[in-house]
Design a protein around this motif. Structure first.
Motif, PDB file in Angstrom:
ATOM      1  N   CYS A 240       0.807  -1.224   0.000  1.00  0.00           N
ATOM      2  CA  CYS A 240       0.000   0.000   0.000  1.00  0.00           C
ATOM      3  C   CYS A 240       0.839   1.273   0.000  1.00  0.00           C
ATOM      4  O   CYS A 240       0.402   2.288  -0.527  1.00  0.00           O
ATOM      5  CB  CYS A 240      -0.946   0.004   1.191  1.00  0.00           C
TER       6      CYS A 240
ATOM      7  N   SER B 157      -6.557   3.515  -1.275  1.00  0.00           N
ATOM      8  CA  SER B 157      -7.500   2.922  -0.318  1.00  0.00           C
ATOM      9  C   SER B 157      -8.413   3.973   0.296  1.00  0.00           C
ATOM     10  O   SER B 157      -9.617   3.750   0.448  1.00  0.00           O
ATOM     11  CB  SER B 157      -6.730   2.197   0.795  1.00  0.00           C
ATOM     12  N   GLU B 158      -7.843   5.100   0.660  1.00  0.00           N
ATOM     13  CA  GLU B 158      -8.644   6.191   1.233  1.00  0.00           C
ATOM     14  C   GLU B 158      -9.717   6.639   0.248  1.00  0.00           C
ATOM     15  O   GLU B 158     -10.884   6.827   0.616  1.00  0.00           O
ATOM     16  CB  GLU B 158      -7.732   7.366   1.580  1.00  0.00           C
TER      17      GLU B 158
ATOM     18  N   VAL C 269     -12.552   4.088   0.014  1.00  0.00           N
ATOM     19  CA  VAL C 269     -13.468   4.178   1.155  1.00  0.00           C
ATOM     20  C   VAL C 269     -14.388   5.389   0.995  1.00  0.00           C
ATOM     21  O   VAL C 269     -15.586   5.298   1.250  1.00  0.00           O
ATOM     22  CB  VAL C 269     -12.683   4.218   2.486  1.00  0.00           C
TER      23      VAL C 269
ATOM     24  N   ASN D 173     -14.332  -2.387   3.422  1.00  0.00           N
ATOM     25  CA  ASN D 173     -13.366  -3.188   4.167  1.00  0.00           C
ATOM     26  C   ASN D 173     -12.101  -3.364   3.336  1.00  0.00           C
ATOM     27  O   ASN D 173     -12.041  -4.236   2.466  1.00  0.00           O
ATOM     28  CB  ASN D 173     -13.984  -4.545   4.511  1.00  0.00           C
ATOM     29  N   ILE D 174     -11.084  -2.558   3.628  1.00  0.00           N
ATOM     30  CA  ILE D 174      -9.826  -2.636   2.894  1.00  0.00           C
ATOM     31  C   ILE D 174      -8.696  -2.882   3.887  1.00  0.00           C
ATOM     32  O   ILE D 174      -8.479  -2.097   4.811  1.00  0.00           O
ATOM     33  CB  ILE D 174      -9.555  -1.363   2.071  1.00  0.00           C
TER      34      ILE D 174
ATOM     35  N   ASN E 177      -4.766  -3.102   4.205  1.00  0.00           N
ATOM     36  CA  ASN E 177      -3.573  -2.605   3.527  1.00  0.00           C
ATOM     37  C   ASN E 177      -2.342  -3.235   4.156  1.00  0.00           C
ATOM     38  O   ASN E 177      -2.190  -3.185   5.381  1.00  0.00           O
ATOM     39  CB  ASN E 177      -3.486  -1.087   3.686  1.00  0.00           C
TER      40      ASN E 177
ATOM     41  N   HIS F  44      -5.055   7.535   9.184  1.00  0.00           N
ATOM     42  CA  HIS F  44      -6.415   7.008   9.004  1.00  0.00           C
ATOM     43  C   HIS F  44      -7.009   6.428  10.280  1.00  0.00           C
ATOM     44  O   HIS F  44      -7.922   5.600  10.208  1.00  0.00           O
ATOM     45  CB  HIS F  44      -6.407   5.955   7.885  1.00  0.00           C
TER      46      HIS F  44
ATOM     47  N   ARG G 207     -12.761   1.433   8.456  1.00  0.00           N
ATOM     48  CA  ARG G 207     -12.866   0.564   7.279  1.00  0.00           C
ATOM     49  C   ARG G 207     -11.504   0.308   6.632  1.00  0.00           C
ATOM     50  O   ARG G 207     -11.384  -0.522   5.746  1.00  0.00           O
ATOM     51  CB  ARG G 207     -13.835   1.171   6.271  1.00  0.00           C
ATOM     52  N   LEU G 208     -10.477   1.048   7.095  1.00  0.00           N
ATOM     53  CA  LEU G 208      -9.108   0.848   6.613  1.00  0.00           C
ATOM     54  C   LEU G 208      -8.275   0.216   7.713  1.00  0.00           C
ATOM     55  O   LEU G 208      -8.176   0.758   8.813  1.00  0.00           O
ATOM     56  CB  LEU G 208      -8.469   2.185   6.214  1.00  0.00           C
ATOM     57  N   THR G 209      -7.680  -0.929   7.410  1.00  0.00           N
ATOM     58  CA  THR G 209      -6.792  -1.627   8.335  1.00  0.00           C
ATOM     59  C   THR G 209      -5.398  -1.620   7.726  1.00  0.00           C
ATOM     60  O   THR G 209      -5.255  -1.816   6.508  1.00  0.00           O
ATOM     61  CB  THR G 209      -7.250  -3.085   8.527  1.00  0.00           C
ATOM     62  N   TYR G 210      -4.378  -1.394   8.555  1.00  0.00           N
ATOM     63  CA  TYR G 210      -2.989  -1.380   8.089  1.00  0.00           C
ATOM     64  C   TYR G 210      -2.172  -2.393   8.876  1.00  0.00           C
ATOM     65  O   TYR G 210      -2.244  -2.428  10.099  1.00  0.00           O
ATOM     66  CB  TYR G 210      -2.382   0.020   8.239  1.00  0.00           C
TER      67      TYR G 210
END
Length: 142
Positions: free
Chosen positions: A65, A71-72, A75, A81-82, A84, A99, A104-107
């Motif tokens: 990513c 990704s942002e 969303v 549900n992304i 990264n 973020h 809804r964004l996972t890293y």
């Protein structure tokens, strides 16, 4: 990529990316202005293809990513549900901080060469933004 002498073989080395994302000149701490970078295409260019092929309810895995806004932007456009991943812990921490208010964004810091953390069938779609142009060109020509 930010100038200097860079060997493409370095791209597989975590140390290269840690140094890149730590440098103010390439978007790291102290770099000001955000320093976000999308390799080939912005979300707006990829949107027609993604919306046609990937439902917004899909669980998406974003490989490598980096500090891309893809990704942002997905969303913002309704994707739910992304996950990264990137080899660089530095960029993962930067993106988690940026973020933190978007659940809804996972890293996660992971090396794409070892995906044993995830079980089979964990994702509906996997995107590698570094080859998005190839996917875009393929789908445009069919």
């Amino acid at each position: 990529m930010g100038g200097g002498n860079c060997n493409p073989k370095d791209f597989g080395a975590a140390a290269y990316w840690e140094a890149r994302y730590s440098s103010p000149s390439t978007g790291g701490k102290g770099g000001g202005g955000g320093g976000f970078f999308d390799w080939y295409q912005s979300y707006s260019a990829l949107r027609p293809l993604l919306r046609a092929c990937v439902p917004t309810s899909s669980r998406v895995l974003m490989l490598g990513c980096g500090n891309s806004l893809l990704s942002e932007d997905m969303v913002k456009d309704g994707y739910q549900n992304i996950v990264n991943i990137d080899i660089s812990s530095v960029v993962i921490e930067q993106m988690k901080e940026k973020h933190m208010d978007i659940p809804r964004l996972t890293y996660m810091q992971l090396d794409v060469r070892d995906m044993s953390f995830f079980g089979d069938g964990s994702f509906d779609c996997i995107i590698d933004k570094g080859i998005s142009l190839k996917f875009h060109t393929f789908f445009e020509s069919t």
